[in-house]
Design a protein around this motif. Structure first.
Motif, mmCIF file in Angstrom:
data_model
loop_
_atom_site.group_PDB
_atom_site.id
_atom_site.type_symbol
_atom_site.label_atom_id
_atom_site.label_comp_id
_atom_site.label_asym_id
_atom_site.label_seq_id
_atom_site.Cartn_x
_atom_site.Cartn_y
_atom_site.Cartn_z
ATOM 1 N N ARG A 127 0.831 -1.199 0.000
ATOM 2 C CA ARG A 127 0.000 0.000 0.000
ATOM 3 C C ARG A 127 0.870 1.255 0.000
ATOM 4 O O ARG A 127 1.961 1.275 0.560
ATOM 5 N N TRP A 128 0.324 2.320 -0.597
ATOM 6 C CA TRP A 128 0.951 3.630 -0.524
ATOM 7 C C TRP A 128 0.413 4.364 0.701
ATOM 8 O O TRP A 128 -0.788 4.321 0.987
ATOM 9 N N HIS A 129 1.310 5.058 1.410
ATOM 10 C CA HIS A 129 0.930 5.789 2.613
ATOM 11 C C HIS A 129 1.461 7.215 2.550
ATOM 12 O O HIS A 129 2.497 7.482 1.939
ATOM 13 N N MET A 130 0.731 8.108 3.220
ATOM 14 C CA MET A 130 1.107 9.514 3.276
ATOM 15 C C MET A 130 0.798 10.041 4.667
ATOM 16 O O MET A 130 -0.195 9.619 5.287
ATOM 17 N N ALA A 131 1.647 10.937 5.182
ATOM 18 C CA ALA A 131 1.418 11.535 6.500
ATOM 19 C C ALA A 131 1.051 12.999 6.346
ATOM 20 O O ALA A 131 1.595 13.705 5.497
ATOM 21 N N GLY A 132 0.115 13.436 7.186
ATOM 22 C CA GLY A 132 -0.306 14.829 7.165
ATOM 23 C C GLY A 132 -0.235 15.439 8.557
ATOM 24 O O GLY A 132 0.004 14.747 9.549
ATOM 25 N N VAL A 133 -0.462 16.739 8.613
ATOM 26 C CA VAL A 133 -0.461 17.482 9.873
ATOM 27 C C VAL A 133 -1.839 18.106 10.045
ATOM 28 O O VAL A 133 -2.355 18.775 9.135
ATOM 29 N N GLU A 134 -2.435 17.885 11.206
ATOM 30 C CA GLU A 134 -3.782 18.417 11.454
ATOM 31 C C GLU A 134 -3.825 19.924 11.212
ATOM 32 O O GLU A 134 -2.976 20.670 11.689
ATOM 33 N N GLY A 135 -4.827 20.333 10.443
ATOM 34 C CA GLY A 135 -5.011 21.748 10.129
ATOM 35 C C GLY A 135 -4.380 22.188 8.833
ATOM 36 O O GLY A 135 -4.732 23.255 8.314
ATOM 37 N N SER A 136 -3.446 21.411 8.297
ATOM 38 C CA SER A 136 -2.777 21.812 7.062
ATOM 39 C C SER A 136 -3.591 21.400 5.843
ATOM 40 O O SER A 136 -4.366 20.450 5.877
ATOM 41 N N ARG A 137 -3.378 22.116 4.781
ATOM 42 C CA ARG A 137 -4.115 21.890 3.542
ATOM 43 C C ARG A 137 -3.296 21.020 2.591
ATOM 44 O O ARG A 137 -2.067 21.058 2.599
ATOM 45 N N TYR A 138 -3.986 20.216 1.787
ATOM 46 C CA TYR A 138 -3.285 19.417 0.779
ATOM 47 C C TYR A 138 -4.086 19.396 -0.516
ATOM 48 O O TYR A 138 -5.273 19.715 -0.542
ATOM 49 N N MET A 139 -3.422 19.020 -1.605
ATOM 50 C CA MET A 139 -4.047 18.952 -2.919
ATOM 51 C C MET A 139 -3.624 17.670 -3.631
ATOM 52 O O MET A 139 -2.513 17.172 -3.425
ATOM 53 N N ILE A 140 -4.506 17.142 -4.472
ATOM 54 C CA ILE A 140 -4.229 15.968 -5.298
ATOM 55 C C ILE A 140 -3.811 16.480 -6.672
ATOM 56 O O ILE A 140 -4.540 17.254 -7.294
ATOM 57 N N VAL A 141 -2.652 16.044 -7.157
ATOM 58 C CA VAL A 141 -2.115 16.544 -8.420
ATOM 59 C C VAL A 141 -1.874 15.379 -9.376
ATOM 60 O O VAL A 141 -1.239 14.385 -9.016
ATOM 61 N N LEU A 142 -2.380 15.506 -10.601
ATOM 62 C CA LEU A 142 -2.163 14.497 -11.628
ATOM 63 C C LEU A 142 -1.609 15.163 -12.871
ATOM 64 O O LEU A 142 -2.179 16.143 -13.359
ATOM 65 N N ARG A 143 -0.515 14.622 -13.375
ATOM 66 C CA ARG A 143 0.140 15.140 -14.576
ATOM 67 C C ARG A 143 0.027 14.101 -15.681
ATOM 68 O O ARG A 143 0.436 12.957 -15.511
ATOM 69 N N ASN A 144 -0.548 14.511 -16.823
ATOM 70 C CA ASN A 144 -0.675 13.611 -17.968
ATOM 71 C C ASN A 144 0.564 13.738 -18.838
ATOM 72 O O ASN A 144 0.752 14.720 -19.548
ATOM 73 N N GLN A 145 1.413 12.710 -18.784
ATOM 74 C CA GLN A 145 2.673 12.716 -19.513
ATOM 75 C C GLN A 145 2.605 11.913 -20.810
ATOM 76 O O GLN A 145 3.612 11.807 -21.521
ATOM 77 N N GLY A 146 1.415 11.351 -21.093
ATOM 78 C CA GLY A 146 1.271 10.511 -22.272
ATOM 79 C C GLY A 146 0.513 11.192 -23.387
ATOM 80 O O GLY A 146 0.389 12.423 -23.431
ATOM 81 N N ARG A 147 -0.023 10.365 -24.294
ATOM 82 C CA ARG A 147 -0.751 10.880 -25.454
ATOM 83 C C ARG A 147 -2.249 10.623 -25.377
ATOM 84 O O ARG A 147 -2.981 11.025 -26.263
ATOM 85 N N ARG A 148 -2.681 9.948 -24.334
ATOM 86 C CA ARG A 148 -4.097 9.632 -24.200
ATOM 87 C C ARG A 148 -4.797 10.609 -23.257
ATOM 88 O O ARG A 148 -4.168 11.176 -22.360
ATOM 89 N N THR A 149 -6.088 10.804 -23.482
ATOM 90 C CA THR A 149 -6.910 11.604 -22.583
ATOM 91 C C THR A 149 -7.581 10.680 -21.577
ATOM 92 O O THR A 149 -8.049 9.591 -21.929
#
Length: 259
Positions: A127-149
């Motif tokens: 599994r992938w895991h991530m740690a955060g800090v209470e009260g802080s803001r986060y964003m999900i980012v996706l970069r399309n590096q290919g040729r498909r939509t």
């Protein structure tokens, strides 16, 4: 940056039937807040995601047809809490990756704080895991590096980021074109605004205070990718073979005239 989501067509009614999940097997235990195996949200420790402040985020409708309406091209789940598994020292955390490669490398998935600094990801027990800090803001980012939509359907704590309803493959998502970056900043409130993602105590999380939420799903972010259906010309070009006669054989003998 303008972000886009798929125009829901009449065909979606058919998708609902085709993509409906089967009922749980007999004797299985359903995950619900009422289950004795899941403590009440007020008793849960760790982090969830709160309904934060309003953030400007414009959208528009576009047409999109999935290559496979029911099955994602790729799928990722990232589990988060207030610490990474194993409580790694800072020296090791700095060496952790910041991206997950999806769709054979076409899509790079990452997470950032409100200043754009990447959040580190750890791989443990598959599994992938991530740690955060209470009260802080986060964003999900996706970069399309290919040729498909791709269409991106995403959930936070089991709730769809567009509708706030339980996550499902049948839900509409954001459309991500080649060479573009999609930043999902929060739960969508309207065509022009989202409620920012902020790490929060579980009792203060959106899922614990939503009529559609189930606190059993707190602490996980889901991303499902659906490739766009190609037309005949696009499919021919994608599958064009630069060496169609490469059979690893030798030159055949000449054929006599008349045969």
């Amino acid at each position: 940056m303008t972000i886009l989501f798929r125009l829901l067509a009449l065909a979606c009614a058919l998708w609902l039937a085709a993509c409906a999940a089967p009922p749980p097997p007999s004797g299985s235990i359903g995950a619900s807040a009422a289950s004795p195996l899941v403590p009440d949200a007020s008793e849960r420790r760790g982090l969830g995601t709160a309904w934060g402040e309003s953030v400007r985020s414009e959208t528009r409708n576009v047409e999109f047809e999935r290559a496979d309406p029911a099955k994602p091209t790729d799928l990722a789940s990232v589990y988060y809490n207030d610490a990474l598994p194993g409580h790694l020292p800072a020296s090791q955390v700095r060496r952790l990756p910041t991206r997950v490669a999806l769709a054979n490398g076409d899509i790079a998935l990452s997470f950032t704080d409100e200043k754009g600094a990447p959040l580190r990801l750890a791989r443990s027990n598959g599994r992938w895991h991530m740690a955060g800090v209470e009260g802080s803001r986060y964003m999900i980012v996706l970069r399309n590096q290919g040729r498909r939509t791709f269409e991106v359907v995403s959930t936070v704590d089991g709730l769809d980021v567009l509708s706030g309803r339980p996550g499902s493959y049948t839900n509409g998502g954001y459309v991500l074109y080649p060479g573009r970056t999609l930043t999902i900043e929060g739960f969508r409130k309207s065509r022009d605004e989202v409620a920012a993602f902020r790490f929060a105590a579980v009792p203060d999380s959106y899922v614990a205070n939503s009529k559609y939420g189930d606190a059993a799903n707190v602490g996980v972010i889901g991303v499902a990718l659906f490739a766009q259906k190609e037309n005949d010309e696009e499919a021919l070009r994608r599958n064009a073979n630069p060496f169609p006669g490469n059979d690893n054989g030798f030159a055949p003998p000449p054929v006599p005239r008349g045969e």
